[in-house]
Design a protein around this motif. Structure first.
Motif, PDB file in Angstrom:
ATOM      1  N   THR A   1       0.827  -1.211   0.000  1.00  0.00           N
ATOM      2  CA  THR A   1       0.000   0.000   0.000  1.00  0.00           C
ATOM      3  C   THR A   1       0.854   1.250   0.000  1.00  0.00           C
ATOM      4  N   ALA A   2       1.942   1.228   0.770  1.00  0.00           N
ATOM      5  CA  ALA A   2       2.827   2.396   0.809  1.00  0.00           C
ATOM      6  C   ALA A   2       3.514   2.609  -0.526  1.00  0.00           C
ATOM      7  N   LEU A   3       3.890   1.535  -1.212  1.00  0.00           N
ATOM      8  CA  LEU A   3       4.521   1.686  -2.517  1.00  0.00           C
ATOM      9  C   LEU A   3       3.554   2.262  -3.548  1.00  0.00           C
ATOM     10  N   VAL A   4       2.319   1.769  -3.530  1.00  0.00           N
ATOM     11  CA  VAL A   4       1.339   2.224  -4.532  1.00  0.00           C
ATOM     12  C   VAL A   4       0.952   3.673  -4.299  1.00  0.00           C
ATOM     13  N   THR A   5       0.711   4.041  -3.049  1.00  0.00           N
ATOM     14  CA  THR A   5       0.319   5.428  -2.763  1.00  0.00           C
ATOM     15  C   THR A   5       1.454   6.409  -3.008  1.00  0.00           C
ATOM     16  N   ALA A   6       2.677   5.920  -3.116  1.00  0.00           N
ATOM     17  CA  ALA A   6       3.798   6.823  -3.373  1.00  0.00           C
ATOM     18  C   ALA A   6       3.794   7.321  -4.813  1.00  0.00           C
ATOM     19  N   TRP A   7       3.255   6.533  -5.760  1.00  0.00           N
ATOM     20  CA  TRP A   7       3.304   6.953  -7.161  1.00  0.00           C
ATOM     21  C   TRP A   7       1.937   7.094  -7.820  1.00  0.00           C
ATOM     22  N   LEU A   8       0.845   6.662  -7.196  1.00  0.00           N
ATOM     23  CA  LEU A   8      -0.448   6.651  -7.875  1.00  0.00           C
ATOM     24  C   LEU A   8      -0.957   8.052  -8.183  1.00  0.00           C
ATOM     25  N   GLY A   9      -0.981   8.936  -7.187  1.00  0.00           N
ATOM     26  CA  GLY A   9      -1.480  10.291  -7.416  1.00  0.00           C
ATOM     27  C   GLY A   9      -0.653  11.084  -8.406  1.00  0.00           C
ATOM     28  N   PRO A  10       0.674  11.191  -8.203  1.00  0.00           N
ATOM     29  CA  PRO A  10       1.492  11.894  -9.200  1.00  0.00           C
ATOM     30  C   PRO A  10       1.421  11.283 -10.599  1.00  0.00           C
ATOM     31  N   MET A  11       1.267   9.961 -10.665  1.00  0.00           N
ATOM     32  CA  MET A  11       1.157   9.305 -11.968  1.00  0.00           C
ATOM     33  C   MET A  11      -0.100   9.763 -12.709  1.00  0.00           C
ATOM     34  N   ALA A  12      -1.223   9.822 -12.010  1.00  0.00           N
ATOM     35  CA  ALA A  12      -2.470  10.265 -12.632  1.00  0.00           C
ATOM     36  C   ALA A  12      -2.396  11.727 -13.051  1.00  0.00           C
ATOM     37  N   LEU A  13      -1.789  12.564 -12.214  1.00  0.00           N
ATOM     38  CA  LEU A  13      -1.726  13.991 -12.521  1.00  0.00           C
ATOM     39  C   LEU A  13      -0.813  14.269 -13.710  1.00  0.00           C
ATOM     40  N   LEU A  14       0.359  13.660 -13.743  1.00  0.00           N
ATOM     41  CA  LEU A  14       1.269  13.909 -14.859  1.00  0.00           C
ATOM     42  C   LEU A  14       0.725  13.341 -16.166  1.00  0.00           C
ATOM     43  N   ALA A  15       0.040  12.187 -16.106  1.00  0.00           N
ATOM     44  CA  ALA A  15      -0.572  11.631 -17.315  1.00  0.00           C
ATOM     45  C   ALA A  15      -1.694  12.529 -17.827  1.00  0.00           C
ATOM     46  N   ALA A  16      -2.482  13.100 -16.922  1.00  0.00           N
ATOM     47  CA  ALA A  16      -3.553  14.006 -17.335  1.00  0.00           C
ATOM     48  C   ALA A  16      -2.998  15.273 -17.957  1.00  0.00           C
ATOM     49  N   LEU A  17      -1.892  15.789 -17.397  1.00  0.00           N
ATOM     50  CA  LEU A  17      -1.267  16.978 -17.969  1.00  0.00           C
ATOM     51  C   LEU A  17      -0.728  16.697 -19.373  1.00  0.00           C
ATOM     52  N   GLY A  18      -0.090  15.557 -19.547  1.00  0.00           N
ATOM     53  CA  GLY A  18       0.402  15.198 -20.875  1.00  0.00           C
ATOM     54  C   GLY A  18      -0.716  15.006 -21.878  1.00  0.00           C
ATOM     55  N   LEU A  19      -1.831  14.420 -21.450  1.00  0.00           N
ATOM     56  CA  LEU A  19      -2.969  14.224 -22.352  1.00  0.00           C
ATOM     57  C   LEU A  19      -3.554  15.551 -22.800  1.00  0.00           C
ATOM     58  N   LEU A  20      -3.739  16.462 -21.887  1.00  0.00           N
ATOM     59  CA  LEU A  20      -4.311  17.762 -22.243  1.00  0.00           C
ATOM     60  C   LEU A  20      -3.424  18.509 -23.233  1.00  0.00           C
ATOM     61  N   LEU A  21      -2.124  18.512 -22.993  1.00  0.00           N
ATOM     62  CA  LEU A  21      -1.220  19.199 -23.919  1.00  0.00           C
ATOM     63  C   LEU A  21      -1.164  18.509 -25.274  1.00  0.00           C
ATOM     64  N   ALA A  22      -1.279  17.179 -25.300  1.00  0.00           N
ATOM     65  CA  ALA A  22      -1.277  16.470 -26.579  1.00  0.00           C
ATOM     66  C   ALA A  22      -2.524  16.763 -27.390  1.00  0.00           C
ATOM     67  N   VAL A  23      -3.649  16.979 -26.728  1.00  0.00           N
ATOM     68  CA  VAL A  23      -4.896  17.244 -27.437  1.00  0.00           C
ATOM     69  C   VAL A  23      -4.916  18.661 -27.997  1.00  0.00           C
ATOM     70  N   ILE A  24      -4.562  19.641 -27.187  1.00  0.00           N
ATOM     71  CA  ILE A  24      -4.659  21.036 -27.634  1.00  0.00           C
ATOM     72  C   ILE A  24      -3.400  21.511 -28.349  1.00  0.00           C
ATOM     73  N   TRP A  25      -2.296  20.766 -28.237  1.00  0.00           N
ATOM     74  CA  TRP A  25      -1.046  21.179 -28.868  1.00  0.00           C
ATOM     75  C   TRP A  25      -0.552  20.043 -29.751  1.00  0.00           C
ATOM     76  N   HIS A  26       0.477  19.317 -29.350  1.00  0.00           N
ATOM     77  CA  HIS A  26       0.899  18.100 -30.036  1.00  0.00           C
ATOM     78  C   HIS A  26       1.700  17.246 -29.058  1.00  0.00           C
ATOM     79  N   ALA A  27       1.969  16.012 -29.464  1.00  0.00           N
ATOM     80  CA  ALA A  27       2.556  15.037 -28.546  1.00  0.00           C
ATOM     81  C   ALA A  27       3.978  15.416 -28.162  1.00  0.00           C
TER      82      ALA A  27
END
Length: 321
Positions: free
Chosen positions: A228-254
């Motif tokens: 549980t400690a290992l998963v909670t260490a990367w789960l939130g930042p992983m979701a946030l950085l992936a969402a940021l990359g997706l938004l920039l890829a949609v409105i800009w480019h990959a």
């Protein structure tokens, strides 16, 4: 016998060329005369006698009346053979056979979603799967070599892998390099549905790799933390950085999205080594409800922006002359 007649160019006393008389017409043979235009109406009428049986067994095409009958019967809820305005006969099939179409209609959305995911996985770049797996394997190797720093290694590697993978999964622009960009843009599937399908594939794949890496590091390494400690260490930042990359890829480019995601995450990684100007980034990237909520907001913005128009790109959709 043919009758001999004198031709204009023949000399007296020489044999004259025979001129045969035309064959008797149909009325003279006792047959009815062929109506005018019958040969034009039937293209098989002028065929040789050897081919007259070529259309034996081939029914004539249905006339326009059958189309009107089918449309009328469909509007009235009957069949083409039922009288106008009458209800169709009761279905004699057992009820279990009549419930099968209902079951198929209930499973149809799931089948369509699975088919869409399977087709999109074939269109997406293969480098996404290979590079993500290779980066996670290297990270797990470091985590196994230094068991006490496994949580730090995975918390830095998993978000970066997901951010780059999700950003690289969607780029339908002119210079994006997507081999099926023109086909996707002209398909009846909504761009928002394509965004959701690709982010599901890319993020789900990276999430599975991160969970597998955490379990391997926990099983074969001297990791003091729990799963549980290992998963909670990367789960939130992983979701946030992936969402940021997706938004920039949609409105800009990959490419731009990957660069921004890598720069932002590098700034966070430098803050881990106790650089005073960057200490405030730890709280921003810490796992918690605020991080997950912000990731959900960015994903929603990317899905909404996917169908609103052309992405922000230099030069637009066409080359400038």
């Amino acid at each position: 016998m043919h009758e001999w007649t004198e031709s204009p160019g023949s000399s007296p006393g020489s044999p004259r060329d025979p001129i045969p008389e035309p064959p008797p017409s149909a009325p003279s043979r006792g047959q009815p005369a062929e109506p005018v235009g019958a040969a034009d109406a039937d293209p098989f009428a002028m065929m040789p006698p050897e081919l007259h049986g070529i259309r034996h067994g081939i029914p004539d095409p249905p006339g326009p009346q059958i189309v009107r009958d089918v449309l009328l019967a469909s509007a009235l809820g009957g069949t083409p053979t039922s009288p106008r305005g009458t209800a169709p006969e009761a279905d004699p099939a057992p009820i279990r056979y009549r419930l099968r179409p209902l079951a198929r209609s209930a499973l149809r959305p799931l089948v369509r979603a699975w088919t869409l995911l399977a087709m999109e996985s074939r269109i997406m770049r293969r480098s996404i799967w290979v590079v993500s797996a290779l980066a996670m394997a290297v990270s797990v190797g470091f985590a196994l070599a230094e068991g006490r720093s496994a949580q730090l290694v995975l918390s830095l590697a998993a978000p970066l892998i997901a951010g780059v993978g999700v950003a690289d999964s969607y780029d339908l622009g002119r210079d994006g390099g997507d081999t099926a960009a023109e086909l996707v843009l002209t398909s009846p599937t909504s761009p928002r549905v394509i965004v959701l399908a690709r982010v599901t594939l890319a993020f789900g794949y990276d999430l599975g790799l991160a969970l597998l890496g955490s379990s391997v590091a926990l099983s074969y390494g001297s990791v003091p933390e729990s799963m549980t400690a290992l998963v909670t260490a990367w789960l939130g930042p992983m979701a946030l950085l992936a969402a940021l990359g997706l938004l920039l890829a949609v409105i800009w480019h990959a490419e731009g999205a990957i660069g921004v995601a890598a720069a932002v995450w590098m700034a966070y990684a430098l803050s881990v080594i106790d650089l005073l100007p960057l200490d405030g980034m730890r709280a921003f990237w810490a796992n918690g409800p605020v991080t997950l909520a912000l990731a959900l907001v960015l994903v929603t913005a990317a899905v909404i922006a996917a169908g609103r128009g052309e992405p922000i790109r230099f030069g637009g959709a066409t080359h400038r002359s």
